[in-house]
Scaffold this motif. Sequence first.
Motif, PDB file in Angstrom:
ATOM      1  N   HIS A 165       0.911  -1.111  -0.071  1.00 14.29           N
ATOM      2  CA  HIS A 165      -0.081  -0.010  -0.134  1.00 14.29           C
ATOM      3  C   HIS A 165       0.737   1.199   0.104  1.00 14.29           C
ATOM      4  O   HIS A 165       0.809   2.142   1.045  1.00 14.29           O
ATOM      5  CB  HIS A 165      -0.963  -0.054   1.224  1.00 14.29           C
ATOM      6  CG  HIS A 165      -0.226  -0.029   2.611  1.00 14.29           C
ATOM      7  ND1 HIS A 165       0.217  -1.326   3.058  1.00 14.29           N
ATOM      8  CD2 HIS A 165      -0.107   0.738   3.502  1.00 14.29           C
ATOM      9  CE1 HIS A 165       0.489  -1.343   4.171  1.00 14.29           C
ATOM     10  NE2 HIS A 165       0.490   0.042   4.525  1.00 14.29           N
ATOM     11  N   ILE A 166       1.617   1.410  -1.319  1.00 10.78           N
ATOM     12  CA  ILE A 166       2.361   2.453  -1.247  1.00 10.78           C
ATOM     13  C   ILE A 166       1.452   3.848  -1.268  1.00 10.78           C
ATOM     14  O   ILE A 166       0.271   3.863  -1.801  1.00 10.78           O
ATOM     15  CB  ILE A 166       3.224   2.377  -2.582  1.00 10.78           C
ATOM     16  CG1 ILE A 166       4.423   3.229  -2.552  1.00 10.78           C
ATOM     17  CG2 ILE A 166       2.453   2.618  -3.736  1.00 10.78           C
ATOM     18  CD1 ILE A 166       5.576   3.265  -3.628  1.00 10.78           C
ATOM     19  N   ALA A 167       1.882   4.736  -0.679  1.00  9.25           N
ATOM     20  CA  ALA A 167       1.207   6.362  -0.794  1.00  9.25           C
ATOM     21  C   ALA A 167       0.781   6.547  -2.191  1.00  9.25           C
ATOM     22  O   ALA A 167       1.586   6.428  -3.092  1.00  9.25           O
ATOM     23  CB  ALA A 167       2.093   7.253  -0.537  1.00  9.25           C
ATOM     24  N   SER A 169      -1.609   5.305  -3.791  1.00 11.72           N
ATOM     25  CA  SER A 169      -2.282   4.148  -4.375  1.00 11.72           C
ATOM     26  C   SER A 169      -3.623   3.930  -3.971  1.00 11.72           C
ATOM     27  O   SER A 169      -4.232   4.368  -2.820  1.00 11.72           O
ATOM     28  CB  SER A 169      -1.366   2.739  -4.300  1.00 11.72           C
ATOM     29  OG  SER A 169      -1.467   2.323  -2.817  1.00 11.72           O
ATOM     30  N   ARG A 171      -4.715   0.780  -2.780  1.00 13.14           N
ATOM     31  CA  ARG A 171      -4.439   0.338  -1.571  1.00 13.14           C
ATOM     32  C   ARG A 171      -4.242   1.197  -0.146  1.00 13.14           C
ATOM     33  O   ARG A 171      -4.582   0.766   0.558  1.00 13.14           O
ATOM     34  CB  ARG A 171      -3.303  -0.862  -1.873  1.00 13.14           C
ATOM     35  CG  ARG A 171      -3.566  -2.029  -2.816  1.00 13.14           C
ATOM     36  CD  ARG A 171      -4.749  -2.956  -2.274  1.00 13.14           C
ATOM     37  NE  ARG A 171      -4.833  -3.954  -2.933  1.00 13.14           N
ATOM     38  CZ  ARG A 171      -5.723  -4.749  -3.042  1.00 13.14           C
ATOM     39  NH1 ARG A 171      -6.995  -4.995  -2.043  1.00 13.14           N
ATOM     40  NH2 ARG A 171      -5.962  -5.962  -3.708  1.00 13.14           N
ATOM     41  N   SER A 172      -3.357   2.244  -0.710  1.00 11.27           N
ATOM     42  CA  SER A 172      -3.361   2.873   0.471  1.00 11.27           C
ATOM     43  C   SER A 172      -4.551   3.819   1.044  1.00 11.27           C
ATOM     44  O   SER A 172      -4.673   4.009   2.096  1.00 11.27           O
ATOM     45  CB  SER A 172      -2.388   4.241   0.028  1.00 11.27           C
ATOM     46  OG  SER A 172      -2.091   5.006   1.288  1.00 11.27           O
ATOM     47  N   VAL A 175      -6.370   1.421   3.400  1.00 12.63           N
ATOM     48  CA  VAL A 175      -5.868   1.548   4.518  1.00 12.63           C
ATOM     49  C   VAL A 175      -6.423   2.794   5.243  1.00 12.63           C
ATOM     50  O   VAL A 175      -6.801   2.600   6.539  1.00 12.63           O
ATOM     51  CB  VAL A 175      -4.323   1.406   4.724  1.00 12.63           C
ATOM     52  CG1 VAL A 175      -3.615   1.851   6.064  1.00 12.63           C
ATOM     53  CG2 VAL A 175      -3.589   0.195   4.002  1.00 12.63           C
ATOM     54  N   ILE A 428      -3.029  12.291  -1.378  1.00 12.74           N
ATOM     55  CA  ILE A 428      -2.795  11.512  -0.038  1.00 12.74           C
ATOM     56  C   ILE A 428      -3.720  11.873   0.881  1.00 12.74           C
ATOM     57  O   ILE A 428      -4.207  13.049   0.868  1.00 12.74           O
ATOM     58  CB  ILE A 428      -1.238  11.820   0.550  1.00 12.74           C
ATOM     59  CG1 ILE A 428      -0.972  13.110   0.769  1.00 12.74           C
ATOM     60  CG2 ILE A 428      -0.213  11.393  -0.661  1.00 12.74           C
ATOM     61  CD1 ILE A 428       0.357  13.415   1.613  1.00 12.74           C
ATOM     62  N   HIS A 449       2.681   6.617  11.039  1.00 16.45           N
ATOM     63  CA  HIS A 449       2.384   6.769   9.622  1.00 16.45           C
ATOM     64  C   HIS A 449       1.799   5.471   9.362  1.00 16.45           C
ATOM     65  O   HIS A 449       2.020   4.541   9.861  1.00 16.45           O
ATOM     66  CB  HIS A 449       3.557   6.950   8.685  1.00 16.45           C
ATOM     67  CG  HIS A 449       4.562   6.183   8.610  1.00 16.45           C
ATOM     68  ND1 HIS A 449       4.661   5.543   7.280  1.00 16.45           N
ATOM     69  CD2 HIS A 449       5.655   5.857   9.232  1.00 16.45           C
ATOM     70  CE1 HIS A 449       5.947   4.523   7.567  1.00 16.45           C
ATOM     71  NE2 HIS A 449       6.233   4.717   8.595  1.00 16.45           N
ATOM     72  N   HIS A 450       1.057   5.431   8.127  1.00 16.39           N
ATOM     73  CA  HIS A 450       0.267   4.162   7.592  1.00 16.39           C
ATOM     74  C   HIS A 450       0.785   3.856   6.394  1.00 16.39           C
ATOM     75  O   HIS A 450       0.560   2.588   5.897  1.00 16.39           O
ATOM     76  CB  HIS A 450      -1.319   4.497   7.471  1.00 16.39           C
ATOM     77  CG  HIS A 450      -1.761   5.440   6.763  1.00 16.39           C
ATOM     78  ND1 HIS A 450      -1.689   5.324   5.286  1.00 16.39           N
ATOM     79  CD2 HIS A 450      -2.198   6.673   6.732  1.00 16.39           C
ATOM     80  CE1 HIS A 450      -2.310   6.450   4.857  1.00 16.39           C
ATOM     81  NE2 HIS A 450      -2.443   7.193   5.655  1.00 16.39           N
ATOM     82  N   ASP A 451       1.523   4.500   5.638  1.00 12.37           N
ATOM     83  CA  ASP A 451       1.980   4.210   4.054  1.00 12.37           C
ATOM     84  C   ASP A 451       3.276   3.216   4.498  1.00 12.37           C
ATOM     85  O   ASP A 451       3.874   3.290   5.375  1.00 12.37           O
ATOM     86  CB  ASP A 451       2.311   5.431   3.197  1.00 12.37           C
ATOM     87  CG  ASP A 451       3.191   6.185   3.719  1.00 12.37           C
ATOM     88  OD1 ASP A 451       3.362   6.601   4.940  1.00 12.37           O
ATOM     89  OD2 ASP A 451       4.303   6.265   3.065  1.00 12.37           O
ATOM     90  N   ASP A 494       0.132   9.973   5.925  1.00 13.43           N
ATOM     91  CA  ASP A 494       0.320   9.376   4.610  1.00 13.43           C
ATOM     92  C   ASP A 494       1.608   9.779   4.239  1.00 13.43           C
ATOM     93  O   ASP A 494       2.265  10.921   4.404  1.00 13.43           O
ATOM     94  CB  ASP A 494      -0.844   9.600   3.661  1.00 13.43           C
ATOM     95  CG  ASP A 494      -1.185   8.680   2.674  1.00 13.43           C
ATOM     96  OD1 ASP A 494       0.001   7.687   2.463  1.00 13.43           O
ATOM     97  OD2 ASP A 494      -1.797   8.689   1.899  1.00 13.43           O
TER      98      ASP A 494
END
Length: 823
Positions: A165-167, A169, A171-172, A175, A428, A449-451, A494
Amino acid sequence: EVTGPLSLTLWVASSARDTDFTGALVDVFPDGTARALADGIRRARYRGGKKAGSLLTPGEPTEITIDLGATANVFRAGHRIRLEVSSSNFPRFDRNPNTGGVFGEDRDVVRARQTIFHDERHPSRLQLPIVPRPPATRAIEQRFLDGVSTDSISTMHRQVTEHPHIAGSARSMEVVDRVRRALDAAGLQTEVREYLVHLSTPRSVTVDIVSPITESLIVREPAHPEDPNGAHPELGPAFVAYSASGVVTAPVVYANYGLPPDYARLAAAGIDVRGKVVIARYARSHRAVKLHTAERAGAAGLIIYSDPADDGFARGPVWPEGPWRADFQSQSGNGKYSWFWHGDPLTPGIGAARNAPALDPAAAPTLPKIPAVVLSWKEAAKILSRLSGPAAPSDSGFQGGLPLTYRLGPGPVAVRLDVQMDASRRPIRNVIGRITGRDPDRWIVLGTHHDAWSFGGMDPGTGLGPAFEVARGLAALTRSGWMPERSIVFAFWDAEEFGLIGSTEYAEAMQAELREKAIVYINTDLSMRGRFDGGGTPSLRDFLVQVARDVPHYDGGGSVYDRWRADDWLRQPLERRRRGQDGYEVELAALGSGADFVAFQDFLGLPTLQMEFDFEGSYGPYHSNYDTRQYVERHVDPGFKVGQTLARVLGLSVLRLASAEVLPFRYSHYARKMEEFIDGAAVWAIDDMGRRRVAIDLAGARRFAAQAVATAAAIEARLDQRVATGGIDPIRARPVNDALVRLEQQLLDESEPPETRWYRHVIYGWNIYSLYEGQPLPGLAEAIRVGDPAAVVRETSRLERALSRFVAGLDEIARAADALVAR
C-alpha cells in the motif's frame, strides 16, 4: 514520586577551617540493591556563594546547603529512601586538604573531625519535591495499562498489512478507510485530511551490464518459498523515489559509501567520476546524500546496494533465520533532497492543497537531476567483481563484506541504466482521531504513519498497531466517565516514506493553530525486540524517565527504564564508563530526521518526543518486499509483546500530559544541554592537529545559557512546591502552562522564508552525514565544517539572539509562576 530539584541543608561543625560536605540520595530495593539517584558537594568556605569565601570557626555550628541536582523517581512500596552524608566523594569531586589554604598550593593534608547536628535548634533536613498522585489518577493509569491488548494490536496490524500500500495508491486509500473506521468504532471523533502532493513511482527500471559481457540484472526481488507474500502481483521493482528519468550507458566507478571523503579518495587516486555510473553502498548517510554527492561530482547515474558488511551475513544470521538482509533483498527509498525542506518537494512552507502554488519540478532544488537505481548485493556483486583499476587501499574503509577484492574502476565493466519515472501530483490522506478534553483548545498529539513501500509489516505496522491501541484504550476510559484535562489528537500520516509528506503538509497547513494549541508532539515508527530508543526535547527527559520507570519491560526483567538505562550505559564511551555510574542518567537522543517529528520540532518549534523499540542496526526486510506480517510474527515481535509495551509507554505519556496540573517541562536540564553544546562547538573549531580552523567567540552564548540554567531552576523549585500542595485551578495554571509550552518556539529563527530556511530551530537540526542523527547547533556546525568565518559570525549571532529570546521567555514564565504561587 519525587520529581524535581533536591536540596540538602545541614548544620555542621568541623575541627578544620575549611572542608567539604557531600550528600547523595539513594533508592534502596527490598533485596538490598542500592541505586544512586543524585548527589552534590559543598565546600564550606563557599557556603555563602562562590564569589566571597569565608573560613569556618572550628567547632562552631554552621548551616550549609548542598544542591543535589534533580531527579524523577518513584520510591515503590517496600523500598527505602537513603540519605548518605560524607565529607568526600573522590574521585567524583576533588579532595579538600582541610587546611583553609590556597587550593593547589597546599602540600599538607589535615584530618578533620566532622559533626552533623539534627535537633530543634539545628534542623538538618533533606527537601524532596514530592508529587502527589491522587488514587483516582493511579487507578485510571492502571486501568489503561491493564487494558492494552496484544490481540487488539495484532488485529489492527493484520488489517493494515494485508496488501502492498504505497502512498498515493488505491490500496493506500483502503488502509486510510480501515484506520478511520476502526477509530470510529473505538468511539473517537474522526476526519480525513487530503493533500495533493508530488509523488514519484517507477514506470520501468532496468539495469544491464553491457561490457565486457552482457547480462540483465534483477531489479525486482524474486519470490521466495519462505514467505509467499513475495510473489504478490501488486509488488514492483525496487526503486529510488524522485530519481530522474533517463537512459545512461557508462563505465562504473566504485565510491564506497558515496560520501564526500570517498570522492576525495577517488580524486587522490586519479579517478574521475564525471560521466561515469557510480556504485555506492548503503549506510552512514541517507541515500539522498549519496545521490546529491554523485550528482555534484558529475556522475551520470548512481547504483546503491546493501553490502553484507553493513547489512548482511557479515553482521549475523540473515533472513529468514535472522534479522539481517539476504542476498536477494533490495532497499527502496526516497532520494528527495530533504535538507532544503521536508514534505511535498514543490510547496515549501504551505499545505499542499489543490489550489496551492507549486514550484516547477525542473527548478525545485529538492529533486535529483540524475537517474538512480537500487540493487541487492547479489546483483551488485556481478558489477563489483568485474571492476579493474586500483584495489581499495587497506586503510581506506572501501573494502566491503563480499568475498572479492573491491576495486575502484573505472571499468572495464559498463552498465546501462534505464529509469522511467511517473512523477506527478497525487492525493494523499491523513487520518485524524480526537478525544476532546475539558480544554478543547489544548492538544496532546500522538502520530505515526500508515503508508509503506510494500506490506509495512515492520515499518510502519509495528508502530501503527500500538498507536491505535493507545487511541482505543483511552477512548474506552472516556466511556467509563474519565475525561482528560486537555484534548488528545491521534494522527496517522500518509506518504511518510516519500519524505515525511503527510505530517509536514498538516503542520504547514495548520501552523498557526498548532503553535497556539499543541502542547507536545509524540511520534513512533516501529517496535521490535531490541532496545528502547527515546529521543526528543531535553525539557521532557525527566518526564519520560518517570513514565519508563512505571511500565514493565516486555521481557519481564524490571521496568522499561531499567533496561533503557542498562543498554544506554553500555553504549557510553569507555572513558565515561571507567568513571562509574555515579551521577549517570539517560539522555534523550537529539532528533534529526527520518520520522514524522521533523516538521513539529524544526518548523513549528513544538516540544517533541520520539519513542520506539529498535534493533541495533538495520533489519533484513527494511524497505523491501519482504517487510511482511509473517516476518513480524516469526522474528520481530511474536505475540506482539513489544508492541504492547510500546503502547503502554506511549499511552501513559499521553495520559499524564493530558492530565497534568502543571506541565512537566524541565528547562534547567535543557539549558544545561545548551551549555554542553556550546562547549562542544568550541571544540569543533579545532582540527585533528590541534590547530584552530576558524575563529569563534561563544562568550555571549555561554552567558545566556548560564542565565537560563539559574532562572529555570528557580522556576522549577517554585512550581514543584506549588504542585506539592495540590488543588491547582486549571484556569489559573493556564498562563504558566502556555508559557512553558511556547518557550520552545523562542528557539526558532523566522527571519527568512521557508524556501530559503525551512529548518528554523537554532538548537537542533539534522546531520545529513550521519543518516538520521540530530545535530546540535546545526547552523553553527555547518559554518565551522566549511570553514567560513563570516558564516561562523552570522550563526553565532543567530544563536545569541535565540538564547536571548529563550531567557526572556523564562522571565515570562517566572512572572506567571509567581502569580500562580501567590494565589
